[in-house]
Design an enzyme around this catalytic site. Structure first.
Site, PDB file in Angstrom:
ATOM      1  N   CYS A 115       0.735  -1.362  -0.187  1.00 28.89           N
ATOM      2  CA  CYS A 115      -0.001   0.177   0.041  1.00 28.89           C
ATOM      3  C   CYS A 115       0.807   1.326   0.024  1.00 28.89           C
ATOM      4  O   CYS A 115       1.370   1.603  -0.829  1.00 28.89           O
ATOM      5  CB  CYS A 115      -0.877   0.037   1.157  1.00 28.89           C
ATOM      6  SG  CYS A 115      -2.157   1.100   0.879  1.00 28.89           S
ATOM      7  N   HIS A 211      -3.557  -5.098   0.961  1.00 27.84           N
ATOM      8  CA  HIS A 211      -3.121  -5.367   2.199  1.00 27.84           C
ATOM      9  C   HIS A 211      -3.037  -6.890   2.321  1.00 27.84           C
ATOM     10  O   HIS A 211      -4.129  -7.535   3.026  1.00 27.84           O
ATOM     11  CB  HIS A 211      -3.832  -4.615   3.294  1.00 27.84           C
ATOM     12  CG  HIS A 211      -3.384  -3.320   3.516  1.00 27.84           C
ATOM     13  ND1 HIS A 211      -2.770  -2.803   4.350  1.00 27.84           N
ATOM     14  CD2 HIS A 211      -3.942  -2.324   3.027  1.00 27.84           C
ATOM     15  CE1 HIS A 211      -2.810  -1.496   4.307  1.00 27.84           C
ATOM     16  NE2 HIS A 211      -3.420  -1.204   3.137  1.00 27.84           N
ATOM     17  N   GLU A 213      -1.390  -8.734   4.540  1.00 21.35           N
ATOM     18  CA  GLU A 213      -1.425  -8.976   6.056  1.00 21.35           C
ATOM     19  C   GLU A 213      -2.548  -8.860   6.481  1.00 21.35           C
ATOM     20  O   GLU A 213      -2.873  -9.730   7.626  1.00 21.35           O
ATOM     21  CB  GLU A 213      -0.464  -8.063   6.684  1.00 21.35           C
ATOM     22  CG  GLU A 213      -1.110  -6.599   7.068  1.00 21.35           C
ATOM     23  CD  GLU A 213      -1.462  -5.756   5.943  1.00 21.35           C
ATOM     24  OE1 GLU A 213      -2.079  -4.631   6.167  1.00 21.35           O
ATOM     25  OE2 GLU A 213      -0.863  -6.064   4.927  1.00 21.35           O
TER      26      GLU A 213
END
Length: 233
Positions: A115, A211, A213
């Site tokens: 990002c 993202h 994660e």
């Protein structure tokens, strides 16, 4: 053989509460280090350093680098005036992460930008950003999902060959590409640049707008860890 050591940059916040404490703190959502661990690496957090010149020394101790998501890049970094929707600058973090990126590129260290990290990679190579676009942020603090389509023939397409739904939370994006970068994914709905990479003999240099994660797909991070292990050997 030991697992590759993956450095991950962090936030630096002036006012954070935990327990009885209310202090400044370097912090990072746990999804980042957990994703590194799930992908087979060891995670080391890299808070902003008052001396960005130490970035080369830090990079020399790592097997790969992740530039994490976070606040907007200061527009002055790419020669623009702030848009009314652009957030306040995080100058210490900008300086530190740009120094880390420069050091990683110079050393040929495997590099993943997530990002903000993708946006900063683009800026580090002379590119610019769209400071505000609609439709990529849901309610505050809630990740939305949308489909991205990898560009055939790219590194990303080898990692994730098919269109995939990804967790996303951003209001800025790549505008003019930095030197040498190519687009390796677009948003299916509106064509927003969703991934960039540096092809050729530069090794593993990839930025993704989403993202990983915040999701369950470890393929991008696992590719970074595998690249780190290969480069170390």
């Amino acid at each position: 053989m030991s697992k590759p050591l993956i450095g991950v940059s962090t936030y630096l916040e002036s006012s954070v509460r935990w327990g009885v404490w209310h202090q400044s703190a370097a912090l990072l959502p746990a999804g980042y280090h957990r994703l590194v661990q799930r992908a087979g690496g060891l995670a080391a957090l890299l808070p902003p350093d008052d001396a960005p010149t130490s970035a080369a020394s830090v990079v020399s101790r790592l097997d790969a680098l992740v530039i994490a998501g976070g606040p907007d890049v200061e527009p002055l970094r790419y020669g623009a005036e702030p848009h009314e929707r652009t957030g306040p600058p995080a100058r210490e973090r900008d300086a530190w992460e740009l120094a880390l990126i420069d050091a990683a590129l110079a050393a040929g260290l495997p590099l993943l930008g997530i990002c903000r990290g993708m946006q900063l990679l683009n800026v580090a190579l002379g590119g610019t950003l769209v400071q505000h676009l609609e439709g990529h942020v849901g309610p505050p603090g809630v990740f939305e999902h949308h489909e991205v389509k990898p560009v055939p023939g790219t590194l990303l397409a080898r990692i994730t060959p098919d269109a995939v739904s990804v967790p996303t939370y951003h209001h800025q994006a790549v505008d003019r590409l930095g030197e040498g970068l190519v687009v390796s994914a677009h948003a299916a709905e509106d064509g927003t640049v969703e991934a960039v990479e540096l092809p050729g003999d530069t090794g593993f240099v990839l930025g993704v707008q989403w993202h990983p994660e915040a999701g369950e797909d470890v393929r991008v991070m696992r590719a970074l860890v595998d690249a780190a292990a290969t480069a170390r050997d």
